[in-house]
Design a protein around this motif. Structure first.
Motif, mmCIF file in Angstrom:
data_model
loop_
_atom_site.group_PDB
_atom_site.id
_atom_site.type_symbol
_atom_site.label_atom_id
_atom_site.label_comp_id
_atom_site.label_asym_id
_atom_site.label_seq_id
_atom_site.Cartn_x
_atom_site.Cartn_y
_atom_site.Cartn_z
ATOM 1 N N TYR A 1 0.823 -1.203 0.000
ATOM 2 C CA TYR A 1 0.000 0.000 0.000
ATOM 3 C C TYR A 1 0.863 1.261 0.000
ATOM 4 O O TYR A 1 2.028 1.252 0.398
ATOM 5 N N SER A 2 0.250 2.340 -0.427
ATOM 6 C CA SER A 2 0.822 3.676 -0.285
ATOM 7 C C SER A 2 -0.349 4.619 -0.063
ATOM 8 O O SER A 2 -1.049 4.995 -1.006
ATOM 9 N N PHE A 3 -0.583 4.951 1.188
ATOM 10 C CA PHE A 3 -1.712 5.797 1.535
ATOM 11 C C PHE A 3 -1.221 7.210 1.847
ATOM 12 O O PHE A 3 -0.589 7.445 2.872
ATOM 13 N N ARG A 4 -1.459 8.121 0.903
ATOM 14 C CA ARG A 4 -1.048 9.527 1.024
ATOM 15 C C ARG A 4 0.466 9.681 1.206
ATOM 16 O O ARG A 4 0.922 10.677 1.762
ATOM 17 N N GLU A 5 1.242 8.762 0.716
ATOM 18 C CA GLU A 5 2.702 8.846 0.871
ATOM 19 C C GLU A 5 3.378 9.277 -0.418
ATOM 20 O O GLU A 5 4.322 10.065 -0.400
ATOM 21 N N TRP A 6 2.929 8.738 -1.548
ATOM 22 C CA TRP A 6 3.474 9.190 -2.833
ATOM 23 C C TRP A 6 2.961 10.586 -3.164
ATOM 24 O O TRP A 6 3.678 11.420 -3.703
#
Length: 266
Positions: free
Chosen positions: A209-214
Motif C-alpha cells: 500500500y501507499s496511503f497519502r505517501e506518494w
C-alpha cells in the motif's frame, strides 16, 4: 494532479561503477552515460539544456556536450536553436514502440485491466522496475468515475509508491537488501524504513500500500506477479483520490480483485 517533487533521478553510470553490481570488464561507460542523458528527461518536460544534464547526471560539462551532440546526430535528440536546448526525438520513440510492440503481457493484460478499472472505479496500471524507479507500461482509467493515473513512461519512486514497494517485497532477501542499501544512500534511511515495512504488508495481505505517501491526495495498492516468458517481475497497481477512496476501500474491495488479476496474469 502532479506527483510530489521528491522523486529521485535514474541511477547513473558513475554510481553503478562505485557498486559491486557490475563487471567493469564488460561495462561500456560511454554508452551508459549516453543513456543517462536520455533518462534525464522527466514526464511533461520537452526541453533540457546542458546545465540540466550536468545537474541531473553529475557528468562534467564537456562530457555532456559531446554526448548531447552525438545523440542529436543519431536522431535520439534534436537541438532547438531558439531555446538553446535539446528535446527528445523520434529515435527514442521508435525504441519505445519496439518494446511495447513486443510486450505480449501488455496485450494480455489490457482487457482485464480495463474491466477491473470499470468495476472498481479506480485507475489500474501495469509497471516494472527501471533503475531505482518504477515505470508505467500502461494505465487504464475508470470510465465511470474521476480517477487518477499517470501516462505510460511515467516514473514512480520505488520507496513511496505501492508499485515500488510490491516490487521490493518479492525480491530475494540478498537482492532486496542491496537495493534498499542503494536507495538509502540516494533518498535517506527514513524512507527506506517506511518502504521496508511494506514487506510485512505483503507477507500478511499479498499486496502493498501507499496511503497519502506518494502524494497527499493519492491512495494506492499494488500486487506483483512474475512474467515467466520474459523472466521479470511486473506489478499491477490501482490508485484513486484519497479524498473519495479511503484505505478500507483499497484493502477490502480493490485488494482481493487486484490480487486475483495478478494471479491470473502470472
Amino acid at each position: 494532479m502532479k506527483p510530489s517533487n521528491n522523486r529521485r533521478l535514474p541511477v547513473n553510470a558513475s554510481r553503478l561503477l562505485e557498486s559491486d553490481a557490475i563487471d567493469e570488464r564488460k561495462f561500456v561507460v560511454a554508452l551508459a552515460r549516453g543513456l543517462d542523458i536520455l533518462r534525464a528527461f522527466r514526464p511533461g518536460e520537452t526541453l533540457l539544456g546542458n546545465r540540466d544534464f550536468v545537474e541531473r547526471t553529475g557528468l562534467p560539462k564537456a562530457t555532456v556536450n559531446r554526448l548531447a551532440y552525438t545523440l542529436a546526430t543519431l536522431g535520439y535528440m534534436r537541438f532547438d536553436e531558439a531555446a538553446g536546448k535539446y528535446a527528445l526525438d523520434t529515435g527514442v520513440l521508435s525504441l519505445g514502440f519496439a518494446l511495447l510492440a513486443g510486450a505480449d503481457m501488455l496485450e494480455l493484460a489490457r482487457p482485464h485491466m480495463r474491466a477491473l478499472a470499470r468495476e472498481i472505479g479506480a485507475a489500474v496500471s501495469l509497471g516494472c522496475r527501471d533503475g531505482l524507479d518504477m515505470i508505467y507500461l500502461e494505465t487504464i482509467r475508470s470510465e465511470t468515475a474521476l480517477t487518477l493515473g499517470l501516462a505510460p513512461g511515467s516514473r514512480l519512486s520505488m520507496l513511496t509508491s505501492s508499485m515500488g514497494r510490491a516490487y521490493l517485497a518479492v525480491q530475494e532477501s540478498a537482492a532486496r537488501a542491496a537495493l534498499l542499501e542503494e536507495l538509502a544512500r540516494e533518498q535517506g534511511a527514513e524512507r527506506v524504513e517506511a518502504a521496508a515495512r511494506a514487506i510485512d504488508d505483503y507477507a500478511r495481505d499479498g499486496c502493498c500500500y501507499s496511503f497519502r505517501e506518494w502524494h497527499d491526495d493519492v491512495n494506492a495498492i499494488a500486487a506483483p506477479f512474475r512474467d515467466v516468458r520474459n523472466g521479470r517481475w511486473l506489478v499491477l497497481s490501482s490508485s484513486g483520490p484519497a479524498s473519495s477512496m479511503d484505505e478500507a476501500y483499497f484493502r477490502d474491495i480493490i485488494g482481493p480483485k487486484l490480487k486475483a488479476l495478478a494471479a491470473r496474469l502470472g
